[in-house]
Every structure is written in structure tokens, then in C-alpha cells.
Design a protein around this motif. Structure first.
Motif, PDB file in Angstrom:
ATOM      1  N   LYS A   3       0.389   4.292 -52.810  1.00 18.93           N
ATOM      2  CA  LYS A   3       1.490   3.493 -53.358  1.00 18.93           C
ATOM      3  C   LYS A   3       2.792   4.276 -53.180  1.00 18.93           C
ATOM      4  O   LYS A   3       2.973   5.338 -53.777  1.00 18.93           O
ATOM      5  CB  LYS A   3       1.238   3.190 -54.835  1.00 18.93           C
ATOM      6  CG  LYS A   3      -0.053   2.405 -55.087  1.00 18.93           C
ATOM      7  CD  LYS A   3      -0.198   1.979 -56.536  1.00 18.93           C
ATOM      8  CE  LYS A   3      -0.430   3.145 -57.468  1.00 18.93           C
ATOM      9  NZ  LYS A   3      -0.698   2.701 -58.863  1.00 18.93           N
ATOM     10  N   MET A   5       7.140   3.913 -52.843  1.00 18.30           N
ATOM     11  CA  MET A   5       8.353   3.101 -53.040  1.00 18.30           C
ATOM     12  C   MET A   5       9.566   3.941 -52.668  1.00 18.30           C
ATOM     13  O   MET A   5       9.721   5.077 -53.133  1.00 18.30           O
ATOM     14  CB  MET A   5       8.460   2.664 -54.511  1.00 18.30           C
ATOM     15  CG  MET A   5       9.669   1.805 -54.825  1.00 18.30           C
ATOM     16  SD  MET A   5       9.450   0.129 -54.247  1.00 18.30           S
ATOM     17  CE  MET A   5      10.991  -0.618 -54.798  1.00 18.30           C
ATOM     18  N   LEU A  98       7.092   3.259 -62.502  1.00 20.04           N
ATOM     19  CA  LEU A  98       6.440   3.466 -61.210  1.00 20.04           C
ATOM     20  C   LEU A  98       5.818   4.863 -61.137  1.00 20.04           C
ATOM     21  O   LEU A  98       4.662   5.026 -60.718  1.00 20.04           O
ATOM     22  CB  LEU A  98       7.451   3.308 -60.065  1.00 20.04           C
ATOM     23  CG  LEU A  98       7.979   1.913 -59.760  1.00 20.04           C
ATOM     24  CD1 LEU A  98       9.020   1.991 -58.652  1.00 20.04           C
ATOM     25  CD2 LEU A  98       6.855   0.965 -59.355  1.00 20.04           C
ATOM     26  N   TYR A 103       2.978   5.904 -58.374  1.00 21.86           N
ATOM     27  CA  TYR A 103       3.741   5.682 -57.150  1.00 21.86           C
ATOM     28  C   TYR A 103       4.414   6.977 -56.705  1.00 21.86           C
ATOM     29  O   TYR A 103       4.947   7.728 -57.522  1.00 21.86           O
ATOM     30  CB  TYR A 103       4.819   4.614 -57.358  1.00 21.86           C
ATOM     31  CG  TYR A 103       4.298   3.205 -57.251  1.00 21.86           C
ATOM     32  CD1 TYR A 103       4.425   2.489 -56.064  1.00 21.86           C
ATOM     33  CD2 TYR A 103       3.679   2.592 -58.336  1.00 21.86           C
ATOM     34  CE1 TYR A 103       3.938   1.191 -55.968  1.00 21.86           C
ATOM     35  CE2 TYR A 103       3.186   1.299 -58.240  1.00 21.86           C
ATOM     36  CZ  TYR A 103       3.316   0.605 -57.050  1.00 21.86           C
ATOM     37  OH  TYR A 103       2.827  -0.676 -56.954  1.00 21.86           O
ATOM     38  N   CYS A 162       5.069   1.442 -46.901  1.00 21.74           N
ATOM     39  CA  CYS A 162       6.093   1.681 -47.915  1.00 21.74           C
ATOM     40  C   CYS A 162       6.745   0.383 -48.390  1.00 21.74           C
ATOM     41  O   CYS A 162       6.946  -0.565 -47.615  1.00 21.74           O
ATOM     42  CB  CYS A 162       7.189   2.587 -47.358  1.00 21.74           C
ATOM     43  SG  CYS A 162       6.619   4.222 -46.841  1.00 21.74           S
ATOM     44  N   PHE A 212       4.779  -5.766 -59.086  1.00 21.13           N
ATOM     45  CA  PHE A 212       4.152  -4.465 -58.957  1.00 21.13           C
ATOM     46  C   PHE A 212       2.858  -4.378 -59.753  1.00 21.13           C
ATOM     47  O   PHE A 212       1.942  -3.649 -59.386  1.00 21.13           O
ATOM     48  CB  PHE A 212       5.128  -3.363 -59.364  1.00 21.13           C
ATOM     49  CG  PHE A 212       6.097  -3.025 -58.279  1.00 21.13           C
ATOM     50  CD1 PHE A 212       5.946  -1.883 -57.525  1.00 21.13           C
ATOM     51  CD2 PHE A 212       7.151  -3.874 -57.994  1.00 21.13           C
ATOM     52  CE1 PHE A 212       6.827  -1.584 -56.508  1.00 21.13           C
ATOM     53  CE2 PHE A 212       8.046  -3.596 -56.976  1.00 21.13           C
ATOM     54  CZ  PHE A 212       7.885  -2.441 -56.224  1.00 21.13           C
TER      55      PHE A 212
END
Length: 215
Positions: A3, A5, A98, A103, A162, A212
Motif C-alpha cells: 500500500k 500513497m 494512512l 501505508y 502507487c 481507502f
């Protein structure tokens, strides 16, 4: 699947874009060039060097590009000292969420590297970001994909895995050209941008949680 971001900074994490538009317009006015603030929209998401090189040619500016960048940086520093670093509403909580949910995060901004570092530190977010990349570190400014591809390379992941979030036309085109899934952040407090390159467009960070939580 990992994961990952990748965030733009100005207008996505830091509430700065609209003020920047105003003082760049004032620099031109000081040179005797009266442009509407909308003239600056085309440069949102690009590097300082790209922007002033373009304006020097387009507006026949007399000084060196380095002089305009120095003037702009001085005005930015005054503004930052006066107003502080202000976050976009909801950005800090979403970034912490996140990070807490596993993430890996990176920042890929056209702003100078020292500003990226300073802003994230001021907002208490620096430790959440594994990688911080400036447009100054790559060959081509947004809308070219270089800064996003470099961020993915430093993370050691394929850019196609991504996710990215951008608030400008140039930025969303950059992330999309890098093969990323792009969230367009349409901040209602900022000038409207063409975010048609984005896969989804949201107007608040609250809108993002549902997407998400599904991933």
C-alpha cells in the motif's frame, strides 16, 4: 500488494496555493505588468524555474530568472513567518490514518526540497513520510512524470501500484503519466483546475476514507 500513497504538497497538504498566486501577481505588477491572478493558474504544480523561465519569455521580463526566484522566496519567507504553515483541512488526520494503517507515504512536490522538509516538520508529519522528492531533483517539471517516477524508484516499488493525490492540472497529469491511480483534490477554496486526468475527484479529505477503507 503493498500500500503506497504519494502526496503533492501545496494545496494538498499545505494551504498555500492561493496566497502564492497573489504575491506572484504582485511581483509582476511591481515590474509594470498587470496580469489577472488567473494567469498564474497554468503554473500550479510546476517548479519555480520552469514558471519564471516561461514568464520571462512570455512577458519579456528584464531581470534574471534567479532574481525573480529570490524575490519570490523572500516574500514566501515573510508570509510564512507571519501566517505560519497552515494545513489543508483534514490533511493531517488523513495522513496519520494512512500511516497507522500501514501505508508507505511519499511527498512529490514541485517546491524546493527545503520547503518540503520544513513544511512537513512544522505540521508534525515528517516521520510519516518515508520519501520526500522535489521537482528540483529531476530533469523535467510536472506535467512530465519524472518526480512521481523518482519517488516510486526511491520507495523501491513499481509506479503502477502507487496511489497519488493532486490538486492541479499539471500535477494530476504528471501522476497519471507515471501510471498511478490519481485522486484529484478539488479544493472549493481554490481556483478551479482541470482535473480530468484524475481517476476520482474529491472535494474534502472526508470523502477519501471510504475509498481507502475498501482497499
Amino acid at each position: 500488494m503493498e500500500k503506497v500513497m504519494i502526496f503533492d504538497m501545496d494545496g494538498v497538504i499545505v494551504d498555500s496555493e492561493y496566497t502564492f498566486l497573489e504575491y506572484k501577481t504582485q511581483i509582476l505588477l511591481d515590474e509594470g505588468i498587470d496580469t489577472d491572478v488567473s494567469y498564474q493558474y497554468q503554473f500550479m504544480g510546476t517548479t519555480f524555474d520552469f514558471m519564471w523561465q516561461y514568464m520571462k519569455k512570455d512577458l519579456n521580463l528584464k531581470k534574471e530568472v534567479s532574481d525573480y526566484i529570490a524575490d519570490m522566496n523572500d516574500r514566501r519567507d515573510v508570509m510564512m513567518a507571519r501566517d505560519g504553515i497552515r494545513p489543508i483541512k483534514g490533511a493531517q488526520d488523513f495522513i496519520y490514518w494512512l500511516f497507522d494503517n500501514g501505508y508507505r507515504l511519499a511527498a512529490a512536490s514541485s517546491s524546493p526540497k527545503h520547503e518540503i522538509i520544513r513544511n512537513l516538520e512544522e505540521l508534525g508529519l515528517s516521520d510519516c513520510f518515508e520519501i520526500k522528492v522535489s521537482g528540483e531533483e529531476v530533469a523535467h517539471s510536472k506535467p512530465e512524470p519524472d518526480v512521481y517516477l523518482y519517488a516510486a524508484e526511491l520507495l523501491g516499488v513499481d509506479s503502477k501500484v502507487c496511489l497519488a493525490i493532486e490538486d492541479t492540472k499539471n500535477g494530476s497529469k504528471s501522476a497519471k503519466a507515471a501510471g498511478m491511480y490519481v485522486y484529484g483534490f478539488e479544493n472549493p477554496d481554490y481556483p478551479a483546475q482541470d482535473l480530468s486526468a484524475a481517476d476520482k475527484v474529491v472535494t474534502t479529505y472526508d470523502d477519501l476514507y471510504a475509498y481507502f477503507e475498501e482497499k
